[in-house]
Design an enzyme around this catalytic site. Structure first.
Site, PDB file in Angstrom:
ATOM      1  N   ARG A   1      -0.168  -2.527  -6.727  1.00 28.23           N
ATOM      2  CA  ARG A   1      -0.532  -3.573  -5.761  1.00 28.23           C
ATOM      3  C   ARG A   1      -1.507  -4.569  -6.400  1.00 28.23           C
ATOM      4  O   ARG A   1      -1.358  -5.784  -6.255  1.00 28.23           O
ATOM      5  CB  ARG A   1      -1.146  -2.906  -4.528  1.00 28.23           C
ATOM      6  CG  ARG A   1      -1.627  -3.851  -3.422  1.00 28.23           C
ATOM      7  CD  ARG A   1      -1.981  -2.996  -2.213  1.00 28.23           C
ATOM      8  NE  ARG A   1      -2.824  -3.678  -1.256  1.00 28.23           N
ATOM      9  CZ  ARG A   1      -2.371  -4.420  -0.255  1.00 28.23           C
ATOM     10  NH1 ARG A   1      -1.075  -4.632  -0.112  1.00 28.23           N
ATOM     11  NH2 ARG A   1      -3.195  -4.985   0.604  1.00 28.23           N
TER      12      ARG A   1
ATOM     13  N   TYR B   1      -9.400 -11.046  -6.736  1.00 27.92           N
ATOM     14  CA  TYR B   1      -8.460 -11.227  -7.840  1.00 27.92           C
ATOM     15  C   TYR B   1      -8.781 -12.476  -8.658  1.00 27.92           C
ATOM     16  O   TYR B   1      -8.291 -12.621  -9.777  1.00 27.92           O
ATOM     17  CB  TYR B   1      -7.024 -11.286  -7.304  1.00 27.92           C
ATOM     18  CG  TYR B   1      -6.622  -9.966  -6.688  1.00 27.92           C
ATOM     19  CD1 TYR B   1      -6.339  -8.859  -7.485  1.00 27.92           C
ATOM     20  CD2 TYR B   1      -6.588  -9.796  -5.306  1.00 27.92           C
ATOM     21  CE1 TYR B   1      -6.027  -7.633  -6.927  1.00 27.92           C
ATOM     22  CE2 TYR B   1      -6.270  -8.576  -4.739  1.00 27.92           C
ATOM     23  CZ  TYR B   1      -5.987  -7.507  -5.559  1.00 27.92           C
ATOM     24  OH  TYR B   1      -5.684  -6.293  -5.016  1.00 27.92           O
TER      25      TYR B   1
ATOM     26  N   HIS C   1      -1.860   2.304  -6.026  1.00 27.73           N
ATOM     27  CA  HIS C   1      -2.570   1.065  -5.694  1.00 27.73           C
ATOM     28  C   HIS C   1      -2.682   0.136  -6.904  1.00 27.73           C
ATOM     29  O   HIS C   1      -2.849  -1.071  -6.751  1.00 27.73           O
ATOM     30  CB  HIS C   1      -3.965   1.394  -5.157  1.00 27.73           C
ATOM     31  CG  HIS C   1      -4.381   0.519  -4.008  1.00 27.73           C
ATOM     32  ND1 HIS C   1      -3.765   0.568  -2.778  1.00 27.73           N
ATOM     33  CD2 HIS C   1      -5.336  -0.441  -3.908  1.00 27.73           C
ATOM     34  CE1 HIS C   1      -4.337  -0.308  -1.974  1.00 27.73           C
ATOM     35  NE2 HIS C   1      -5.280  -0.946  -2.641  1.00 27.73           N
TER      36      HIS C   1
ATOM     37  N   HIS D   1      -4.075  -8.945   3.883  1.00 25.84           N
ATOM     38  CA  HIS D   1      -5.531  -8.948   4.023  1.00 25.84           C
ATOM     39  C   HIS D   1      -5.930  -9.788   5.230  1.00 25.84           C
ATOM     40  O   HIS D   1      -5.453 -10.904   5.389  1.00 25.84           O
ATOM     41  CB  HIS D   1      -6.189  -9.552   2.772  1.00 25.84           C
ATOM     42  CG  HIS D   1      -6.118  -8.660   1.571  1.00 25.84           C
ATOM     43  ND1 HIS D   1      -6.245  -9.127   0.274  1.00 25.84           N
ATOM     44  CD2 HIS D   1      -5.930  -7.310   1.459  1.00 25.84           C
ATOM     45  CE1 HIS D   1      -6.133  -8.121  -0.563  1.00 25.84           C
ATOM     46  NE2 HIS D   1      -5.949  -7.017   0.125  1.00 25.84           N
TER      47      HIS D   1
ATOM     48  N   LYS E   1      -2.245  -1.828   7.925  1.00 25.03           N
ATOM     49  CA  LYS E   1      -3.398  -1.229   8.598  1.00 25.03           C
ATOM     50  C   LYS E   1      -3.449  -1.668  10.058  1.00 25.03           C
ATOM     51  O   LYS E   1      -3.179  -2.830  10.374  1.00 25.03           O
ATOM     52  CB  LYS E   1      -4.689  -1.639   7.890  1.00 25.03           C
ATOM     53  CG  LYS E   1      -4.871  -0.977   6.525  1.00 25.03           C
ATOM     54  CD  LYS E   1      -6.212  -1.336   5.918  1.00 25.03           C
ATOM     55  CE  LYS E   1      -6.442  -0.606   4.605  1.00 25.03           C
ATOM     56  NZ  LYS E   1      -7.748  -0.931   4.010  1.00 25.03           N
TER      57      LYS E   1
ATOM     58  N   ARG F   1       0.871  -1.175   0.000  1.00 18.36           N
ATOM     59  CA  ARG F   1       0.000   0.000   0.000  1.00 18.36           C
ATOM     60  C   ARG F   1       0.910   1.227   0.000  1.00 18.36           C
ATOM     61  O   ARG F   1       2.058   1.172   0.466  1.00 18.36           O
ATOM     62  CB  ARG F   1      -0.895   0.029   1.239  1.00 18.36           C
ATOM     63  CG  ARG F   1      -1.821  -1.177   1.392  1.00 18.36           C
ATOM     64  CD  ARG F   1      -2.622  -1.050   2.690  1.00 18.36           C
ATOM     65  NE  ARG F   1      -3.562  -2.146   2.855  1.00 18.36           N
ATOM     66  CZ  ARG F   1      -3.331  -3.231   3.597  1.00 18.36           C
ATOM     67  NH1 ARG F   1      -2.168  -3.362   4.237  1.00 18.36           N
ATOM     68  NH2 ARG F   1      -4.231  -4.190   3.697  1.00 18.36           N
TER      69      ARG F   1
END
Length: 298
Positions: free
Chosen positions: A247, A279, A244, A270, A172, A148
């Site tokens: 990514r 994806y 992004h 994630h 995150k 990110r």
């Protein structure tokens, strides 16, 4: 309790109790500020402890005239979190959004670049300029490690474990993970560090930060967006490209080449495999190729 005090308390809760990043806190706060602004514009004087479903419902109805379903859904989710906090702290008994459903948004497929477009972008970097080596290393790191933009700008020298072939990434919620790094990415980071960064006068508080601006300070998210946009224009790519995008391309190309979905999940950081599963929908042609190649009755 007034709105601005409730918002300030909520921000502290997100920062201290939840450990969320400042960018995430800002985004959550914007949702609440939109409601506060709407109340003020309509001369509705009601506290966050007394507001009921009818006022929130009218606010959402007005939003629907200006925003798409995805934006509405995000704001509804953000407001639900805020009122759940007030319930958690015993300020309220009920959530005024409890019966308000988010609009169906469908699943937005991420934009990706082909391998040829990635190469074209990197080849567009002007290496005659001092920031050229830095920019090439930035693109290689975004694409090579699937970071990110906030993870890239926060990357530290002490996070580089090149001998082991990994970098440590802070994602995150300040959650850390180790991401493998390819030799070519290590090569370009090393060139930048040894030929460009070593000659910079660096601000003391940024001594450990990998990617710096010309003033020896940490790069901003906005600067990374500017770099990628300018290179896309120079390369003649007509797609809308952001940091992004690299990514998304990282994950898509790994999947196309047969990588395990759970391995991709760990590298991307994630929490849920469901997020990574998007994806699976990016290149249906690739899935057909897999079927024709590997199925016993192909």
């Amino acid at each position: 309790m007034k709105w601005h005090q409730a918002l300030k308390d909520y921000q502290n809760y997100l920062r201290i109790e939840r450990g969320l990043s400042e960018n995430t806190i800002i985004n959550y706060s914007l949702d609440i500020k939109k409601l506060i602004q709407w109340l003020e514009e309509n001369n509705i004087s009601i506290s966050p402890l007394k507001i009921e479903e009818k006022e929130v419902q009218e606010f959402i109805y007005q939003l629907a005239k200006k925003m798409n379903a995805r934006s509405q859904s995000r704001i509804i989710s953000g407001l639900k979190g805020f009122f759940n906090y007030l319930i958690f702290e015993d300020y309220r008994k009920t959530n005024p959004l409890e019966l308000i459903e988010s609009p169906k948004t469908g699943r937005k497929l991420p934009d990706t670049l082909s391998k040829e477009e990635i190469n074209l972008l990197i080849e567009s970097v002007d290496l005659s300029l001092p920031q050229g080596e830095r920019n090439r290393a930035i693109l290689e790191t975004l694409y090579g490690c699937g970071l990110r933009v906030s993870e890239l700008t926060g990357l530290k020298l002490s996070d580089l474990y090149f001998e082991e072939g990994f970098i440590q990434v802070t994602g995150k919620g300040n959650k850390q993970r180790f991401v493998p790094i390819a030799p070519i990415t290590m090569k370009y980071i090393t060139i930048y560090l040894s030929e460009i960064r070593v000659h910079q006068e660096i601000a003391k508080e940024f001594n450990d930060i990998v990617f710096l601006n010309r003033r020896g300070k940490k790069l901003t998210r906005a600067m990374i967006f500017t770099i990628t946009k300018q290179l896309a224009d120079k390369a003649g790519l007509r797609k809308t490209i952001s940091p992004h995008t690299f990514r998304h391309s990282f994950a898509t190309h790994l999947l196309e080449n047969g990588a395990d979905l759970r391995a991709i999940q760990q590298m991307l950081g994630h929490e849920s495999i469901t997020t990574t599963e998007i994806y699976m929908h990016v290149d249906r042609r690739h899935l057909s190729d897999v079927l024709l190649k590997y199925h016993p009755r192909r």
